[in-house]
Scaffold this motif. Structure first.
Motif, PDB file in Angstrom:
ATOM      1  N   ASP A 349      58.364 -41.794  27.442  1.00  0.00           N
ATOM      2  CA  ASP A 349      58.599 -41.584  28.868  1.00  0.00           C
ATOM      3  C   ASP A 349      59.941 -42.150  29.336  1.00  0.00           C
ATOM      4  OD1 ASP A 349      57.981 -44.257  28.618  1.00  0.00           O
ATOM      5  OD2 ASP A 349      56.628 -44.323  30.340  1.00  0.00           O
ATOM      6  N   THR A 350      60.888 -42.400  28.411  1.00  0.00           N
ATOM      7  CA  THR A 350      62.217 -42.824  28.831  1.00  0.00           C
ATOM      8  C   THR A 350      63.183 -41.648  28.752  1.00  0.00           C
ATOM      9  OG1 THR A 350      62.979 -43.480  26.618  1.00  0.00           O
ATOM     10  CG2 THR A 350      61.783 -45.133  27.924  1.00  0.00           C
ATOM     11  N   LEU A 351      64.342 -41.796  29.396  1.00  0.00           N
ATOM     12  CA  LEU A 351      65.339 -40.735  29.423  1.00  0.00           C
ATOM     13  C   LEU A 351      66.721 -41.315  29.202  1.00  0.00           C
ATOM     14  CD1 LEU A 351      64.057 -38.800  32.584  1.00  0.00           C
ATOM     15  CD2 LEU A 351      63.888 -38.010  30.218  1.00  0.00           C
ATOM     16  N   CYS A 352      67.585 -40.490  28.599  1.00  0.00           N
ATOM     17  CA  CYS A 352      68.988 -40.847  28.422  1.00  0.00           C
ATOM     18  C   CYS A 352      69.829 -39.597  28.652  1.00  0.00           C
ATOM     19  CB  CYS A 352      69.230 -41.418  27.024  1.00  0.00           C
ATOM     20  SG  CYS A 352      70.942 -41.930  26.742  1.00  0.00           S
ATOM     21  N   TRP A 353      70.434 -39.509  29.808  1.00  0.00           N
ATOM     22  CA  TRP A 353      71.271 -38.374  30.208  1.00  0.00           C
ATOM     23  C   TRP A 353      70.527 -37.027  30.072  1.00  0.00           C
ATOM     24  CZ3 TRP A 353      76.258 -38.591  32.286  1.00  0.00           C
ATOM     25  CH2 TRP A 353      76.738 -39.899  32.477  1.00  0.00           C
ATOM     26  N   PRO A 354      69.498 -36.834  30.872  1.00  0.00           N
ATOM     27  CA  PRO A 354      68.812 -35.535  30.878  1.00  0.00           C
ATOM     28  C   PRO A 354      69.694 -34.484  31.557  1.00  0.00           C
ATOM     29  CG  PRO A 354      67.925 -36.941  32.605  1.00  0.00           C
ATOM     30  CD  PRO A 354      68.903 -37.783  31.836  1.00  0.00           C
ATOM     31  N   TYR A 355      70.099 -33.465  30.809  1.00  0.00           N
ATOM     32  CA  TYR A 355      71.002 -32.436  31.339  1.00  0.00           C
ATOM     33  C   TYR A 355      70.263 -31.214  31.872  1.00  0.00           C
ATOM     34  CZ  TYR A 355      75.704 -34.092  30.182  1.00  0.00           C
ATOM     35  OH  TYR A 355      76.887 -34.768  30.158  1.00  0.00           O
ATOM     36  N   GLY A 356      69.152 -30.866  31.269  1.00  0.00           N
ATOM     37  CA  GLY A 356      68.475 -29.630  31.654  1.00  0.00           C
ATOM     38  C   GLY A 356      67.000 -29.856  31.868  1.00  0.00           C
ATOM     39  N   LEU A 357      66.392 -29.006  32.701  1.00  0.00           N
ATOM     40  CA  LEU A 357      64.942 -29.072  32.891  1.00  0.00           C
ATOM     41  C   LEU A 357      64.438 -27.725  33.394  1.00  0.00           C
ATOM     42  CD1 LEU A 357      64.743 -29.267  36.201  1.00  0.00           C
ATOM     43  CD2 LEU A 357      64.976 -31.701  35.810  1.00  0.00           C
ATOM     44  N   TRP A 358      63.122 -27.537  33.235  1.00  0.00           N
ATOM     45  CA  TRP A 358      62.490 -26.313  33.715  1.00  0.00           C
ATOM     46  C   TRP A 358      61.053 -26.626  34.107  1.00  0.00           C
ATOM     47  CZ3 TRP A 358      65.172 -21.832  34.387  1.00  0.00           C
ATOM     48  CH2 TRP A 358      64.433 -20.754  34.884  1.00  0.00           C
ATOM     49  N   LEU A 359      60.733 -26.354  35.368  1.00  0.00           N
ATOM     50  CA  LEU A 359      59.371 -26.509  35.878  1.00  0.00           C
ATOM     51  C   LEU A 359      58.607 -25.206  35.700  1.00  0.00           C
ATOM     52  CD1 LEU A 359      59.369 -28.315  39.364  1.00  0.00           C
ATOM     53  CD2 LEU A 359      57.889 -28.842  37.420  1.00  0.00           C
ATOM     54  N   HIS A 360      57.391 -25.315  35.165  1.00  0.00           N
ATOM     55  CA  HIS A 360      56.530 -24.147  35.031  1.00  0.00           C
ATOM     56  C   HIS A 360      55.096 -24.584  35.267  1.00  0.00           C
ATOM     57  CE1 HIS A 360      55.043 -20.270  33.755  1.00  0.00           C
ATOM     58  NE2 HIS A 360      54.293 -20.837  32.821  1.00  0.00           N
ATOM     59  N   GLY A 361      54.631 -24.418  36.506  1.00  0.00           N
ATOM     60  CA  GLY A 361      53.282 -24.859  36.845  1.00  0.00           C
ATOM     61  C   GLY A 361      53.153 -26.359  36.676  1.00  0.00           C
ATOM     62  N   ASP A 362      52.189 -26.774  35.852  1.00  0.00           N
ATOM     63  CA  ASP A 362      51.967 -28.197  35.606  1.00  0.00           C
ATOM     64  C   ASP A 362      52.669 -28.689  34.352  1.00  0.00           C
ATOM     65  OD1 ASP A 362      50.446 -28.719  37.876  1.00  0.00           O
ATOM     66  OD2 ASP A 362      48.612 -28.001  36.924  1.00  0.00           O
ATOM     67  N   LEU A 363      53.665 -27.933  33.876  1.00  0.00           N
ATOM     68  CA  LEU A 363      54.473 -28.351  32.746  1.00  0.00           C
ATOM     69  C   LEU A 363      55.929 -28.500  33.195  1.00  0.00           C
ATOM     70  CD1 LEU A 363      53.133 -26.106  29.831  1.00  0.00           C
ATOM     71  CD2 LEU A 363      52.497 -28.474  30.369  1.00  0.00           C
ATOM     72  N   LEU A 364      56.607 -29.483  32.640  1.00  0.00           N
ATOM     73  CA  LEU A 364      58.011 -29.720  32.913  1.00  0.00           C
ATOM     74  C   LEU A 364      58.708 -29.991  31.586  1.00  0.00           C
ATOM     75  CD1 LEU A 364      60.452 -30.395  34.801  1.00  0.00           C
ATOM     76  CD2 LEU A 364      59.620 -32.760  34.817  1.00  0.00           C
ATOM     77  N   ALA A 365      59.620 -29.102  31.203  1.00  0.00           N
ATOM     78  CA  ALA A 365      60.397 -29.289  29.988  1.00  0.00           C
ATOM     79  C   ALA A 365      61.720 -29.945  30.354  1.00  0.00           C
ATOM     80  CB  ALA A 365      60.637 -27.960  29.290  1.00  0.00           C
ATOM     81  N   VAL A 366      62.074 -31.013  29.636  1.00  0.00           N
ATOM     82  CA  VAL A 366      63.286 -31.783  29.922  1.00  0.00           C
ATOM     83  C   VAL A 366      64.161 -31.811  28.680  1.00  0.00           C
ATOM     84  CG1 VAL A 366      64.239 -34.018  30.590  1.00  0.00           C
ATOM     85  CG2 VAL A 366      62.090 -33.224  31.609  1.00  0.00           C
ATOM     86  N   ALA A 367      65.411 -31.355  28.812  1.00  0.00           N
ATOM     87  CA  ALA A 367      66.402 -31.488  27.751  1.00  0.00           C
ATOM     88  C   ALA A 367      67.012 -32.887  27.866  1.00  0.00           C
ATOM     89  CB  ALA A 367      67.473 -30.411  27.873  1.00  0.00           C
ATOM     90  N   ASP A 368      66.454 -33.809  27.106  1.00  0.00           N
ATOM     91  CA  ASP A 368      66.831 -35.222  27.146  1.00  0.00           C
ATOM     92  C   ASP A 368      68.005 -35.402  26.184  1.00  0.00           C
ATOM     93  OD1 ASP A 368      66.776 -37.936  27.638  1.00  0.00           O
ATOM     94  OD2 ASP A 368      64.996 -38.309  26.419  1.00  0.00           O
ATOM     95  N   SER A 369      69.195 -35.008  26.664  1.00  0.00           N
ATOM     96  CA  SER A 369      70.348 -34.803  25.793  1.00  0.00           C
ATOM     97  C   SER A 369      70.742 -36.052  25.015  1.00  0.00           C
ATOM     98  CB  SER A 369      71.526 -34.316  26.638  1.00  0.00           C
ATOM     99  OG  SER A 369      72.640 -34.026  25.838  1.00  0.00           O
ATOM    100  N   GLY A 370      70.824 -37.203  25.682  1.00  0.00           N
ATOM    101  CA  GLY A 370      71.243 -38.419  25.010  1.00  0.00           C
ATOM    102  C   GLY A 370      70.275 -38.904  23.955  1.00  0.00           C
ATOM    103  N   ASN A 371      69.024 -38.431  24.028  1.00  0.00           N
ATOM    104  CA  ASN A 371      68.020 -38.783  23.025  1.00  0.00           C
ATOM    105  C   ASN A 371      67.802 -37.672  22.008  1.00  0.00           C
ATOM    106  OD1 ASN A 371      67.377 -41.423  23.890  1.00  0.00           O
ATOM    107  ND2 ASN A 371      66.052 -40.626  25.506  1.00  0.00           N
ATOM    108  N   ASN A 372      68.627 -36.621  22.069  1.00  0.00           N
ATOM    109  CA  ASN A 372      68.585 -35.535  21.078  1.00  0.00           C
ATOM    110  C   ASN A 372      67.186 -34.929  20.944  1.00  0.00           C
ATOM    111  OD1 ASN A 372      71.414 -35.902  20.116  1.00  0.00           O
ATOM    112  ND2 ASN A 372      70.604 -37.906  19.502  1.00  0.00           N
ATOM    113  N   ARG A 373      66.589 -34.635  22.090  1.00  0.00           N
ATOM    114  CA  ARG A 373      65.229 -34.106  22.057  1.00  0.00           C
ATOM    115  C   ARG A 373      64.943 -33.315  23.320  1.00  0.00           C
ATOM    116  NH1 ARG A 373      61.572 -39.552  23.537  1.00  0.00           N
ATOM    117  NH2 ARG A 373      62.508 -39.888  25.610  1.00  0.00           N
ATOM    118  N   VAL A 374      63.860 -32.552  23.285  1.00  0.00           N
ATOM    119  CA  VAL A 374      63.241 -31.951  24.462  1.00  0.00           C
ATOM    120  C   VAL A 374      61.830 -32.509  24.551  1.00  0.00           C
ATOM    121  CG1 VAL A 374      62.260 -29.824  25.398  1.00  0.00           C
ATOM    122  CG2 VAL A 374      64.620 -29.843  24.561  1.00  0.00           C
TER     123      VAL A 374
END
Length: 380
Positions: A349-374
């Motif tokens: 549940d931590t973040l490092c420079w999140p560049y992108g995101l997308w809300l879809h209903g009760d889901l939220l996808a986060v491009a957590d760029s500094g952590n090299n993950r989604v």
């Protein structure tokens, strides 16, 4: 008048991380491998999510990854790779094979009416596939911003024009109009008829500049309601258009959608449309933003990637007033905190420079760029 400072509030609002895609974090660090895989990511900057797909702009590897079906287990490999000859290759333009074969720092990704749209930012173009590819390596069916797939010069190698692009980072379809955040030209382009059918179809709307040949930051003037520094993410409803103007540390809103170049009616992240100050790097507030690169509105819920503050801000209703404070924060223990990974190790549940995101209903996808993950978050 700015909204009051919020110190503590509805921090997670029922949201919790569900699925981690990309590099694991042994020892508290999430580092990509020396060679890419179909499961790991390097500095992803864009993400799209619906009931049947997850699409990620794996920007540091100069490729787009597609999952057919929403992944539910950590580190699940993608099904399709675009922009590289295989899942273990990297490098701009498919390792130097040329722009007709690959991508260079792709950022914005979108599926609309069954078509895949990719903002291939450093090739100064937008690519469109007529259907979501089910096999790797499939070439796009249409290119915008360039005369052909082999061209990749800023502004088509000439002066800025209605048909050219310079670092397009964001794409969206809002209220039936197709929008491109033409970031390097400090403007937003719009096509009222939807996605164009040819590379030479000009936009009917240029927002943020007085004409098609102008490209100065903030129109060459001071910041105002009709100017951009780095327009990036675009979202909205049929009644409201929102643009994340990252360089001015704000989100601008037009209600109704602009029919031509005009000032915004709404500003979030700043006390007024004439202010673009970067809030001091210290205790933060629920009504301030630092380099917000992405925004996503679904129904009556708005999420903004407050990138330099390493957090996601959530509004539980569509904002109606300038300066309106967020209702919840993800990635930090309070609205005042802003440390990279909370100044600790990488956790779910931590973040490092999140560049992108997308809300879809009760889901939220986060491009957590500094952590090299989604990370896909889910609301209880």
């Amino acid at each position: 008048m700015s909204a009051p400072e919020v110190i503590e509030g509805d921090v997670a609002a029922g949201w919790a991380p569900r699925t981690w895609l990309g590099a694991p974090a042994p020892g508290g660090l999430a580092l990509p491998p020396a060679a890419p895989t179909m499961a790991w990511l390097y500095s992803p900057r864009g993400v799209y999510l619906d009931d049947r797909h997850l699409v990620v702009a794996d920007s540091g590897n100069h490729r787009v990854l597609i999952w057919h079906g929403v992944p539910e287990e950590d580190e699940r490999p993608a099904d399709v790779v675009l922009g590289q000859p295989d899942g273990t290759s990297e490098g701009p333009a498919a390792g130097g094979r040329g722009p007709e074969h690959g991508l260079h720092l792709p950022t914005g990704v979108l599926i609309h009416d069954g078509r895949l749209i990719v903002a291939d930012a450093w090739h100064h173009r937008v690519l469109i596939w007529d259907e979501v590819p089910r096999r790797s390596g499939r070439r796009p069916d249409l290119v915008l911003g360039q005369p052909d797939l082999g061209s990749a010069e800023p502004n088509r190698g000439g002066e800025c024009s209605a048909r050219s692009m310079y670092w397009p980072y964001g794409v969206a379809v809002v209220g039936g109009r197709f929008y491109v955040a033409d970031t390097g030209n400090r403007r937003v382009l719009g096509w009222a008829g939807g996605i164009p059918s040819s590379p030479d179809e000009p936009p009917d709307l240029i927002l943020g500049q007085p004409g098609p040949a102008e490209r100065e930051e903030n129109r060459g003037e001071g910041v105002g309601p009709a100017s951009f520094r780095w327009p990036h993410g675009i979202t909205g409803t049929p009644e409201l258009l929102l643009v994340a103007d990252a360089g001015n540390h704000r989100v601008l809103g037009w209600r109704p959608h602009p029919g031509g170049d005009r000032g915004a009616d709404l500003v979030l992240g700043q006390p007024d449309p004439y202010t673009a100050a970067e809030f001091p790097y210290g205790p933060q507030r629920a009504d301030r933003l630092r380099f917000p690169y992405a925004a996503s509105l679904d129904g009556d819920r708005l999420a903004v990637a407050d990138t330099a503050n390493n957090r996601i801000l959530l509004w539980h209703g569509v904002p109606t007033a300038s300066g309106q404070a967020a209702d919840a924060v993800l990635g930090q223990p309070s609205f005042t905190a802003n440390g990279e990974n909370r100044w600790s190790g990488v956790a779910r549940d931590t973040l490092c420079w999140p560049y992108g995101l997308w809300l879809h209903g009760d889901l939220l996808a986060v491009a957590d760029s500094g952590n090299n993950r989604v990370v896909i978050w889910q609301r209880a």
